[in-house]
Design a protein around this motif. Structure first.
Motif, mmCIF file in Angstrom:
data_model
loop_
_atom_site.group_PDB
_atom_site.id
_atom_site.type_symbol
_atom_site.label_atom_id
_atom_site.label_comp_id
_atom_site.label_asym_id
_atom_site.label_seq_id
_atom_site.Cartn_x
_atom_site.Cartn_y
_atom_site.Cartn_z
ATOM 1 N N GLY A 137 -11.669 59.097 14.622
ATOM 2 C CA GLY A 137 -11.305 58.602 13.300
ATOM 3 C C GLY A 137 -11.708 57.178 13.013
ATOM 4 N N ASN A 138 -12.716 56.681 13.721
ATOM 5 C CA ASN A 138 -13.215 55.317 13.511
ATOM 6 C C ASN A 138 -14.519 55.333 12.728
ATOM 7 O OD1 ASN A 138 -11.403 53.548 15.269
ATOM 8 N ND2 ASN A 138 -12.060 55.092 16.758
ATOM 9 N N ALA A 139 -14.693 54.357 11.851
ATOM 10 C CA ALA A 139 -16.001 54.120 11.236
ATOM 11 C C ALA A 139 -16.799 53.220 12.175
ATOM 12 C CB ALA A 139 -15.842 53.467 9.877
ATOM 13 N N VAL A 140 -18.118 53.237 12.047
ATOM 14 C CA VAL A 140 -18.948 52.444 12.952
ATOM 15 C C VAL A 140 -20.120 51.819 12.202
ATOM 16 C CG1 VAL A 140 -20.355 54.445 13.652
ATOM 17 C CG2 VAL A 140 -20.185 52.455 15.173
ATOM 18 N N ILE A 141 -20.417 50.570 12.581
ATOM 19 C CA ILE A 141 -21.607 49.865 12.091
ATOM 20 C C ILE A 141 -22.513 49.649 13.294
ATOM 21 C CG2 ILE A 141 -22.520 47.749 11.057
ATOM 22 C CD1 ILE A 141 -19.872 47.442 9.568
ATOM 23 N N LEU A 142 -23.715 50.200 13.239
ATOM 24 C CA LEU A 142 -24.662 50.163 14.350
ATOM 25 C C LEU A 142 -25.756 49.135 14.091
ATOM 26 C CD1 LEU A 142 -25.020 54.026 14.477
ATOM 27 C CD2 LEU A 142 -23.878 52.677 16.251
ATOM 28 N N ARG A 143 -26.104 48.406 15.128
ATOM 29 C CA ARG A 143 -27.244 47.503 15.020
ATOM 30 C C ARG A 143 -28.125 47.710 16.257
ATOM 31 N NH1 ARG A 143 -31.259 43.694 16.374
ATOM 32 N NH2 ARG A 143 -31.654 42.357 14.572
ATOM 33 N N GLY A 144 -29.111 48.594 16.124
ATOM 34 C CA GLY A 144 -30.049 48.823 17.205
ATOM 35 C C GLY A 144 -31.126 47.753 17.205
#
Length: 417
Positions: A137-144
């Motif tokens: 139930g978590n949102a995520v911001i990805l920075r590859g």
């Protein structure tokens, strides 16, 4: 740009936190199906990244981390389905008690909220992290990293299409597309929206995050992993474990980097190690104590340096040194280890027990390869990281590591006495 992403992620996290397990699993199953259905576009995007990486002179170890094949993508989709089969920790009651005041208390698991993940040439991380965050139930911001730009873009597009088809906000999984490094610094200070930050990369990235982040940071994944071959070890079995730990996937953070050999068996064991590693194409980096037993063997051997002991090879290179006893082996690990994964190969119960007690790593093994430090191998499903910290989470971080808890008090129109 990031402020808007943070706002959207926070709003998405509120919606995700109210979903049932069935709703989350439906979204994950659709993501897995759509990853396979759109595999060609993802592989083509990965080929663009691979071509650019080769042109830039990227090492073979990092190229292996970056590469997505149809088989690897299919395995990743299977990992997403495996997450569906895992128990959902959200809503679980950890414990509870009845107070003398009449208040009934319980601690219940809840999502963390918004997770930020910074990583380098690891496109599988995009899907692993997204699936675990959605399950909890978590949102995520990805920075590859810039190396994975096209692959990440194609993968996140597929994930967002699946989310929208399930009626969920696509902001639940977002990726920072720009390679601008200034955005990393901006993300590190986005504490108004991001609840936890996980860097997955080299020592420089971890140092940057620890020093500049205003968000709680989980560091780890840098694996200077050791195996101590005790004087009672079974040679044939020990050599098999060492070869697998080094060769199976040398670019992984849980691959073996240094072998410590008890001096009582060095003269007999090290020539056999040289033969085994020669056939596997491994270069040995020998200490002064180990060199006499290796210099005439078939494996390529060079002198080890102090810096070699403290860094990951992530390649077919292996440090070898002779130690006086278990005390010396533990001292070496304490000096050069990263508290990731360390092992002992022994037939002595007392030596095994001492090693387990005295080596303070997130994963310690007896007669087993360090390569087992992995969320899937631990039955956790995919992992978001391997934490070498001691607070909140340690070792492979699965679903429970992406939750916190809240206290809930039940009364009958109760007031404090």
């Amino acid at each position: 740009m990031l402020n808007e992403m943070g706002q959207a992620a926070k709003a998405a996290s509120w919606q995700l936190s109210t979903l049932s397990t069935a709703q989350k699993n439906r979204a994950l199953m659709l993501i897995a199906d759509m990853l396979e259905a759109n595999s060609q576009s993802i592989i083509l995007a990965n080929e663009l990244d691979m071509a650019a990486a080769r042109e830039s002179g990227m090492s073979e170890a990092l190229l292996d981390r970056l590469l997505l094949t149809p088989a690897r993508l299919s395995a990743i989709a299977s990992d997403v389905r495996d997450v569906c089969r895992l128990s959902d920790p959200v809503g679980q009651v950890i414990d509870g008690s009845q107070q003398d005041s009449g208040l009934r208390l319980e601690r219940r698991r809840v999502p963390l909220g918004v997770i930020g993940v910074i990583y380098e040439a690891r496109p599988n991380v995009t899907i692993d992290v997204a699936s675990l965050c959605l399950k909890t139930g978590n949102a995520v911001i990805l920075r590859g990293g810039k190396e994975t730009h096209h692959t990440n873009q194609a993968t996140v597009n597929v994930i967002q299409m699946a989310l929208e088809e399930c009626g969920l906000p696509k902001a639940a999984v977002q990726a920072i597309d720009s390679p601008d490094r200034a955005l990393v610094a901006e993300l590190l200070r986005l504490d108004k929206y991001v609840d936890m930050l996980i860097p997955r990369g080299g020592a420089a990235l971890h140092k940057l995050c620890r020093e500049q982040s205003t968000i709680p940071v989980i560091t780890g994944g840098i694996g200077v992993c050791h195996t101590f071959v005790d004087e009672s070890a079974d040679f044939d079995k020990a050599l098999t474990v060492l070869e697998s730990a080094k060769v199976q996937r040398p670019s992984a953070c849980n691959s073996l980097e240094t072998v410590l050999v008890h001096q009582a068996i060095a003269a007999r064991f090290l020539p056999e190690l040289s033969d085994k590693m020669h056939r596997a194409g491994v270069t040995l980096h020998a200490s002064e104590s180990a060199m006499p037993y290796l210099q005439h063997g078939p494996a390529k051997v060079v002198a080890v340096t102090e810096e070699d002991y403290s860094d990951e090879w992530l390649s077919l290179d292996l440090n070898v040194t002779v130690v006086a006893d278990l005390d010396a082996a533990v001292a070496h690990i304490r000096t050069y280890g990263t508290e990731h994964s360390d092992a002992i190969l022994t037939r002595s119960i007392s030596s095994a027990d001492r090693f387990v007690r005295e080596v303070d790593s997130s994963a310690v093994y007896v007669n087993a390869s360090t390569r087992f430090t992995d969320g899937g191998q631990f039955g956790l499903g995919a992992e978001v990281a391997v934490s070498t910290q001691k607070l909140h989470a340690r070792g492979p971080m699965g679903l429970e590591a992406l939750t916190t808890y809240k206290w809930i008090g039940y009364g009958d129109d109760l007031v404090r006495p």
